[in-house]
Design a protein around this motif. Structure first.
Motif, short mmCIF file in Angstrom:
data_model
loop_
_atom_site.label_atom_id
_atom_site.label_comp_id
_atom_site.label_asym_id
_atom_site.label_seq_id
_atom_site.Cartn_x
_atom_site.Cartn_y
_atom_site.Cartn_z
N GLN A 21 -91.85 23.75 36.41
CA GLN A 21 -91.24 25.06 36.24
C GLN A 21 -90.96 25.73 37.58
O GLN A 21 -90.25 26.72 37.64
CB GLN A 21 -92.13 25.96 35.39
N ALA A 71 -86.52 28.00 38.53
CA ALA A 71 -87.20 28.41 37.30
C ALA A 71 -86.20 28.73 36.19
O ALA A 71 -86.42 28.38 35.03
CB ALA A 71 -88.09 29.62 37.57
N ASP A 72 -85.08 29.36 36.54
CA ASP A 72 -84.05 29.67 35.54
C ASP A 72 -83.36 28.40 35.04
O ASP A 72 -83.09 28.25 33.85
CB ASP A 72 -83.00 30.62 36.12
N VAL A 75 -85.55 26.12 32.58
CA VAL A 75 -85.52 26.50 31.16
C VAL A 75 -84.31 25.88 30.48
O VAL A 75 -84.41 25.34 29.37
CB VAL A 75 -85.53 28.04 31.01
N LYS A 78 -84.89 22.11 30.07
CA LYS A 78 -85.83 21.86 28.96
C LYS A 78 -85.11 22.02 27.63
O LYS A 78 -85.25 21.18 26.73
CB LYS A 78 -87.02 22.80 29.04
N ASP A 79 -84.32 23.06 27.50
CA ASP A 79 -83.58 23.29 26.25
C ASP A 79 -82.57 22.17 26.01
O ASP A 79 -82.40 21.72 24.87
CB ASP A 79 -82.86 24.64 26.28
N SER A 82 -84.16 19.09 24.55
CA SER A 82 -85.12 19.55 23.54
C SER A 82 -85.82 18.38 22.86
O SER A 82 -85.18 17.43 22.42
CB SER A 82 -84.41 20.41 22.50
N GLU A 87 -92.52 20.41 27.61
CA GLU A 87 -92.98 21.66 28.20
C GLU A 87 -92.70 21.74 29.68
O GLU A 87 -92.49 20.73 30.35
CB GLU A 87 -94.49 21.86 27.94
N LEU A 88 -92.68 22.98 30.16
CA LEU A 88 -92.60 23.26 31.58
C LEU A 88 -94.02 23.36 32.11
O LEU A 88 -94.87 24.00 31.49
CB LEU A 88 -91.84 24.56 31.83
N THR A 156 -76.80 28.17 34.50
CA THR A 156 -77.43 27.31 33.50
C THR A 156 -76.38 26.46 32.78
O THR A 156 -76.66 25.32 32.43
CB THR A 156 -78.24 28.15 32.48
#
Length: 168
Positions: A21, A71-72, A75, A78-79, A82, A87-88, A156
């Motif tokens: 993360q 960090a942005d 996410v 990770k998405d 899926s 997990e982060l 993103t």
């Protein structure tokens, strides 16, 4: 543009099921899409913008003057993956998981970050030592390149696009 190390980190994260993360001193993302790298080179070489030869000499940096935070992007990664990235985790937890996988039987094609384990251990050591991102002065580059002056930070959406292109 993301480096080979970045795509290897993500591919191994898919393999491990966890993604860092944060990236310590590499938390600031100053990548740029390859088409913008090409545009910057054409600009500063005098091909797309008329330049005097004296303006072309010297050094210019080729990083994105508009930065994003890992960090942005993490996410979004990770998405995008899926279920495959569950997990982060902290950078320390991720390096530990990578070390464990490298100690066992692992396929470097499926888990390529194992080849760069000393690099990631060094990034972790830098984080522990309080090292921060090194910002390059982009003022001269932005003054010499319309491309560099108009580029946006990595979003993103762009990160998701790169993930799709990597076809992991």
């Amino acid at each position: 543009f993301p480096t080979r190390r970045s795509s290897d980190l993500i591919k191994s994260s898919v393999y491990l099921g966890v993604l860092p993360q944060e990236l310590g001193p590499h938390e600031v993302i100053d990548w740029m899409p390859i088409e913008d790298v090409a545009g910057l080179i054409l600009d500063v070489s005098g091909i797309t913008q008329s330049k005097d030869v004296s303006e072309i000499s010297g050094y210019l940096h080729c990083v994105n003057p508009q930065t994003a935070k890992w960090a942005d992007l993490a996410v979004a990664i990770k998405d995008f993956f899926s279920g495959r990235v569950r997990e982060l985790v902290t950078l320390e937890e991720w390096v530990s998981a990578l070390e464990k996988s490298a100690a066992g039987t692992t396929n470097a094609n499926e888990n390529p970050a194992t080849k760069l384990l000393p690099t990631y251990q060094g990034i972790l050591a830098g984080q522990r030592a309080g090292r921060e991102h090194v910002y390059l002065d982009m003022q001269r580059t932005v003054g010499q390149s319309r491309t560099a002056g108009r580029i946006d930070p990595v979003t993103t959406d762009l990160m998701r696009n790169w993930c799709a292109q990597w076809n992991l």
